[in-house]
Motif scaffolding. Structure first.
Motif, PDB file in Angstrom:
ATOM      1  N   GLU A  46     -32.988 -41.430  28.754  1.00 58.53           N
ATOM      2  CA  GLU A  46     -32.486 -41.210  27.396  1.00 58.53           C
ATOM      3  C   GLU A  46     -33.510 -40.479  26.526  1.00 58.53           C
ATOM      4  N   ARG A  47     -34.767 -40.938  26.602  1.00 61.47           N
ATOM      5  CA  ARG A  47     -35.790 -40.362  25.730  1.00 61.47           C
ATOM      6  C   ARG A  47     -36.259 -38.988  26.211  1.00 61.47           C
ATOM      7  N   ALA A  48     -36.185 -38.762  27.508  1.00 64.47           N
ATOM      8  CA  ALA A  48     -36.513 -37.428  28.004  1.00 64.47           C
ATOM      9  C   ALA A  48     -35.486 -36.417  27.489  1.00 64.47           C
ATOM     10  N   ALA A  49     -34.224 -36.850  27.443  1.00 67.01           N
ATOM     11  CA  ALA A  49     -33.172 -35.966  26.934  1.00 67.01           C
ATOM     12  C   ALA A  49     -33.356 -35.698  25.444  1.00 67.01           C
ATOM     13  N   ALA A  50     -33.782 -36.716  24.711  1.00 71.65           N
ATOM     14  CA  ALA A  50     -33.930 -36.581  23.264  1.00 71.65           C
ATOM     15  C   ALA A  50     -35.201 -35.842  22.859  1.00 71.65           C
ATOM     16  N   LEU A  51     -36.291 -36.079  23.600  1.00 68.76           N
ATOM     17  CA  LEU A  51     -37.599 -35.544  23.202  1.00 68.76           C
ATOM     18  C   LEU A  51     -37.981 -34.253  23.915  1.00 68.76           C
ATOM     19  N   ASP A  52     -37.394 -34.007  25.084  1.00 69.17           N
ATOM     20  CA  ASP A  52     -37.677 -32.806  25.873  1.00 69.17           C
ATOM     21  C   ASP A  52     -39.188 -32.595  26.096  1.00 69.17           C
ATOM     22  N   PRO A  53     -39.868 -33.551  26.727  1.00 77.39           N
ATOM     23  CA  PRO A  53     -41.306 -33.394  26.984  1.00 77.39           C
ATOM     24  C   PRO A  53     -41.567 -32.410  28.117  1.00 77.39           C
ATOM     25  N   ASP A  54     -42.807 -31.933  28.180  1.00 74.62           N
ATOM     26  CA  ASP A  54     -43.201 -31.074  29.305  1.00 74.62           C
ATOM     27  C   ASP A  54     -43.376 -31.905  30.572  1.00 74.62           C
ATOM     28  N   VAL A  55     -43.972 -33.097  30.393  1.00 75.16           N
ATOM     29  CA  VAL A  55     -44.282 -33.960  31.540  1.00 75.16           C
ATOM     30  C   VAL A  55     -43.891 -35.403  31.225  1.00 75.16           C
ATOM     31  N   VAL A  56     -43.291 -36.067  32.209  1.00 73.81           N
ATOM     32  CA  VAL A  56     -42.997 -37.493  32.108  1.00 73.81           C
ATOM     33  C   VAL A  56     -43.945 -38.232  33.047  1.00 73.81           C
ATOM     34  N   LEU A  57     -44.763 -39.128  32.493  1.00 73.15           N
ATOM     35  CA  LEU A  57     -45.613 -39.992  33.319  1.00 73.15           C
ATOM     36  C   LEU A  57     -44.786 -41.209  33.680  1.00 73.15           C
ATOM     37  N   MET A  58     -44.416 -41.346  34.946  1.00 75.05           N
ATOM     38  CA  MET A  58     -43.411 -42.327  35.352  1.00 75.05           C
ATOM     39  C   MET A  58     -43.976 -43.413  36.268  1.00 75.05           C
ATOM     40  N   ASP A  59     -43.860 -44.669  35.821  1.00 72.63           N
ATOM     41  CA  ASP A  59     -44.125 -45.800  36.708  1.00 72.63           C
ATOM     42  C   ASP A  59     -42.913 -45.941  37.630  1.00 72.63           C
ATOM     43  N   LEU A  60     -43.056 -46.684  38.724  1.00 68.56           N
ATOM     44  CA  LEU A  60     -41.939 -46.795  39.664  1.00 68.56           C
ATOM     45  C   LEU A  60     -41.198 -48.122  39.590  1.00 68.56           C
ATOM     46  N   ARG A  61     -41.921 -49.220  39.681  1.00 70.15           N
ATOM     47  CA  ARG A  61     -41.262 -50.521  39.743  1.00 70.15           C
ATOM     48  C   ARG A  61     -41.209 -51.142  38.352  1.00 70.15           C
ATOM     49  N   MET A  62     -40.007 -51.109  37.752  1.00 74.21           N
ATOM     50  CA  MET A  62     -39.828 -51.631  36.402  1.00 74.21           C
ATOM     51  C   MET A  62     -38.519 -52.403  36.304  1.00 74.21           C
ATOM     52  N   PRO A  63     -38.563 -53.616  35.750  1.00 79.26           N
ATOM     53  CA  PRO A  63     -37.312 -54.345  35.509  1.00 79.26           C
ATOM     54  C   PRO A  63     -36.444 -53.549  34.549  1.00 79.26           C
ATOM     55  N   GLY A  64     -35.152 -53.551  34.798  1.00 77.51           N
ATOM     56  CA  GLY A  64     -34.240 -52.858  33.897  1.00 77.51           C
ATOM     57  C   GLY A  64     -33.962 -51.425  34.278  1.00 77.51           C
ATOM     58  N   GLY A  65     -34.603 -50.937  35.324  1.00 74.88           N
ATOM     59  CA  GLY A  65     -34.358 -49.561  35.770  1.00 74.88           C
ATOM     60  C   GLY A  65     -35.598 -48.953  36.376  1.00 74.88           C
ATOM     61  N   GLY A  66     -35.581 -48.712  37.674  1.00 78.50           N
ATOM     62  CA  GLY A  66     -36.761 -48.217  38.373  1.00 78.50           C
ATOM     63  C   GLY A  66     -36.997 -46.726  38.183  1.00 78.50           C
ATOM     64  N   GLY A  67     -38.209 -46.313  38.538  1.00 81.20           N
ATOM     65  CA  GLY A  67     -38.601 -44.930  38.359  1.00 81.20           C
ATOM     66  C   GLY A  67     -37.882 -43.951  39.264  1.00 81.20           C
ATOM     67  N   VAL A  68     -37.630 -44.339  40.508  1.00 82.96           N
ATOM     68  CA  VAL A  68     -36.990 -43.409  41.449  1.00 82.96           C
ATOM     69  C   VAL A  68     -35.590 -43.037  40.973  1.00 82.96           C
ATOM     70  N   ASP A  69     -34.822 -44.032  40.515  1.00 85.38           N
ATOM     71  CA  ASP A  69     -33.481 -43.751  40.000  1.00 85.38           C
ATOM     72  C   ASP A  69     -33.551 -42.830  38.779  1.00 85.38           C
TER      73      ASP A  69
END
Length: 214
Positions: A46-69
């Motif tokens: 959602e926030r990538a769509a709203a903010l349009d960053p150059d780079v997303v620093l993404m963790d993988l294992r997160m409750p509520g929605g994982g990084g791979v998805d």
């Protein structure tokens, strides 16, 4: 990117302390600007769509929605942002899906500060960035792909499996190991994949058969 055009970032991690640390680190370095944060993969999209960053620093294992998805969804949407995975985990079950989903790079959280800065700059330019440990795993996977069920369990996964073998519920395992139930479920998902099974009973049976459980 130049000093006049800093690299914009979105930080995605479920731990507020980690997000604060990364934000402070990049705020103190020239050439970067942090546009926002997200606590899980759903927020990240959602926030990538709203903010349009150059780079997303993404963790993988997160409750509520994982990084791979989240990476997969950003790729599906054709997002401009490059995704640089920054995680604690370098197992095949984490590395390969993230790269296949569309991640530009993959670093471990113990990477030195300057290495992280260099990786973000490279990712912003569309260059692939891999930590040495991850690069080695990818090369091994390409040369000799592992068949399902052969990857060794981590120490934590063994602990979870041993408690499962005793008939311990997810809630009780979480209490015993001082972790969340969501984390317990994540460990179970990964050890199921490594053992090539689909449920608790099969996991215990295979573990005894292979001598993983005494």
């Amino acid at each position: 990117m130049t000093a006049e055009m800093p690299i914009s970032l979105l930080i995605v991690d479920d731990h507020p302390v980690v997000r604060d640390g990364l934000r402070g680190m990049f705020a103190a370095a020239p050439g970067f600007t942090v546009l926002g944060e997200a606590a899980d993969g759903v927020q990240a999209v959602e926030r990538a769509a709203a903010l349009d960053p150059d780079v997303v620093l993404m963790d993988l294992r997160m409750p509520g929605g994982g990084g791979v998805d989240a990476i997969r969804e950003l790729t599906r949407r054709g997002a401009r942002a490059r995704v640089l995975v920054l995680t604690t985990y370098d197992t095949d079950s984490d590395t390969l899906p993230a790269i296949e989903a569309g991640a530009t790079g993959y670093l471990l959280k113990d990477a030195p500060r300057e290495e992280l800065f260099t990786a973000v700059r490279a990712a912003a330019e569309g260059r692939t960035v891999l930590s040495p440990a991850v690069a080695s795993r990818l090369v091994s996977a390409v040369r000799a792909p592992r068949s399902p069920g052969n990857e060794p369990l981590s120490a934590r996964e063994r602990e979870v499996l041993a408690l499962v073998a005793k008939g311990t519920s997810n809630k009780e395992i979480a209490r015993e190991l001082f972790i969340s139930e969501a984390t317990v479920k994540t460990h179970l998902t990964h050890l199921y994949a490594k053992l090539g099974v689909n449920d608790r009973a099969a996991a215990v049976a295979v573990a005894y058969d292979r001598g993983i459980l005494g």
